[in-house]
Design a protein around this motif. Sequence first.
Motif, mmCIF file in Angstrom:
data_model
loop_
_atom_site.group_PDB
_atom_site.id
_atom_site.type_symbol
_atom_site.label_atom_id
_atom_site.label_comp_id
_atom_site.label_asym_id
_atom_site.label_seq_id
_atom_site.Cartn_x
_atom_site.Cartn_y
_atom_site.Cartn_z
ATOM 1 N N TYR A 19 0.828 -1.204 0.000
ATOM 2 C CA TYR A 19 0.000 0.000 0.000
ATOM 3 C C TYR A 19 0.864 1.257 0.000
ATOM 4 C CZ TYR A 19 -3.245 3.562 1.660
ATOM 5 O OH TYR A 19 -3.988 4.695 1.784
ATOM 6 N N PHE A 20 1.900 1.271 0.855
ATOM 7 C CA PHE A 20 2.780 2.430 0.971
ATOM 8 C C PHE A 20 3.505 2.691 -0.337
ATOM 9 C CE2 PHE A 20 6.811 4.357 2.723
ATOM 10 C CZ PHE A 20 6.227 5.540 3.127
ATOM 11 N N ILE A 21 4.009 1.639 -0.969
ATOM 12 C CA ILE A 21 4.731 1.797 -2.233
ATOM 13 C C ILE A 21 3.782 2.226 -3.347
ATOM 14 C CG2 ILE A 21 5.991 0.521 -4.017
ATOM 15 C CD1 ILE A 21 7.289 -1.086 -1.709
ATOM 16 N N ALA A 22 2.558 1.691 -3.352
ATOM 17 C CA ALA A 22 1.605 2.014 -4.412
ATOM 18 C C ALA A 22 1.089 3.446 -4.324
ATOM 19 C CB ALA A 22 0.432 1.035 -4.365
ATOM 20 N N PHE A 23 0.810 3.915 -3.104
ATOM 21 C CA PHE A 23 0.171 5.218 -2.965
ATOM 22 C C PHE A 23 1.108 6.339 -2.541
ATOM 23 C CE2 PHE A 23 -3.392 2.279 -2.694
ATOM 24 C CZ PHE A 23 -4.246 2.843 -3.629
ATOM 25 N N ARG A 24 2.296 6.012 -2.065
ATOM 26 C CA ARG A 24 3.288 7.022 -1.671
ATOM 27 C C ARG A 24 4.663 6.612 -2.192
ATOM 28 N NH1 ARG A 24 2.526 10.388 3.000
ATOM 29 N NH2 ARG A 24 4.533 11.013 2.215
ATOM 30 N N PRO A 25 4.831 6.491 -3.513
ATOM 31 C CA PRO A 25 6.108 5.986 -4.035
ATOM 32 C C PRO A 25 7.298 6.887 -3.691
ATOM 33 C CG PRO A 25 4.725 6.759 -5.823
ATOM 34 C CD PRO A 25 3.895 6.792 -4.581
ATOM 35 N N ASP A 26 7.095 8.199 -3.664
ATOM 36 C CA ASP A 26 8.202 9.092 -3.325
ATOM 37 C C ASP A 26 8.624 8.919 -1.867
ATOM 38 O OD1 ASP A 26 8.288 10.159 -5.880
ATOM 39 O OD2 ASP A 26 6.873 11.768 -5.382
ATOM 40 N N GLY A 27 7.655 8.824 -0.992
ATOM 41 C CA GLY A 27 7.959 8.604 0.416
ATOM 42 C C GLY A 27 8.638 7.258 0.643
ATOM 43 N N ALA A 28 8.163 6.230 -0.069
ATOM 44 C CA ALA A 28 8.765 4.898 0.061
ATOM 45 C C ALA A 28 10.203 4.912 -0.446
ATOM 46 C CB ALA A 28 7.934 3.874 -0.706
ATOM 47 N N ALA A 29 10.437 5.600 -1.553
ATOM 48 C CA ALA A 29 11.799 5.673 -2.096
ATOM 49 C C ALA A 29 12.729 6.383 -1.121
ATOM 50 C CB ALA A 29 11.792 6.390 -3.443
ATOM 51 N N GLN A 30 12.264 7.466 -0.532
ATOM 52 C CA GLN A 30 13.090 8.187 0.433
ATOM 53 C C GLN A 30 13.373 7.328 1.673
ATOM 54 O OE1 GLN A 30 14.650 11.076 0.073
ATOM 55 N NE2 GLN A 30 13.879 11.098 -2.015
ATOM 56 N N MET A 31 12.374 6.559 2.107
ATOM 57 C CA MET A 31 12.567 5.693 3.257
ATOM 58 C C MET A 31 13.615 4.627 2.961
ATOM 59 S SD MET A 31 9.840 3.351 5.352
ATOM 60 C CE MET A 31 9.693 2.124 4.074
ATOM 61 N N PHE A 32 13.526 3.996 1.794
ATOM 62 C CA PHE A 32 14.490 2.957 1.449
ATOM 63 C C PHE A 32 15.879 3.534 1.214
ATOM 64 C CE2 PHE A 32 10.676 0.431 0.539
ATOM 65 C CZ PHE A 32 10.994 -0.690 1.280
ATOM 66 N N LYS A 33 15.959 4.749 0.678
ATOM 67 C CA LYS A 33 17.257 5.412 0.548
ATOM 68 C C LYS A 33 17.877 5.659 1.910
ATOM 69 C CE LYS A 33 16.777 8.003 -3.761
ATOM 70 N NZ LYS A 33 16.693 9.364 -4.331
ATOM 71 N N GLY A 34 17.065 6.097 2.854
ATOM 72 C CA GLY A 34 17.543 6.335 4.212
ATOM 73 C C GLY A 34 18.022 5.061 4.882
ATOM 74 N N ILE A 35 17.267 3.985 4.712
ATOM 75 C CA ILE A 35 17.676 2.695 5.278
ATOM 76 C C ILE A 35 18.977 2.232 4.645
ATOM 77 C CG2 ILE A 35 17.067 0.243 5.415
ATOM 78 C CD1 ILE A 35 14.126 1.176 5.679
ATOM 79 N N GLY A 36 19.097 2.379 3.331
ATOM 80 C CA GLY A 36 20.330 1.997 2.637
ATOM 81 C C GLY A 36 21.519 2.821 3.098
ATOM 82 N N ALA A 37 21.309 4.115 3.272
ATOM 83 C CA ALA A 37 22.397 4.982 3.735
ATOM 84 C C ALA A 37 22.830 4.602 5.150
ATOM 85 C CB ALA A 37 21.959 6.446 3.684
#
Length: 55
Positions: A19-37
């Motif tokens: 749901y998060f990836i489908a409806f908030r893709p920008d927020g999900a991308a930023q979250m995964f970037k933060g986790i990766g960093a």
Amino acid sequence: MPEFLKKLLLWGFVGFLIYFIAFRPDGAAQMFKGIGAALMAIFQGLGDFMTGLMT
């Protein structure tokens, strides 16, 4: 923890991620970037520590 509760929580988490990836893709991308960093910083620190031990 009962097996049913574990499965329920796991599927709830998977559903929330979809749901998060489908409806908030920008927020999900930023979250995964933060986790990766954060993971990269942890491994970099561990590498620096190991290098310091070897020298």
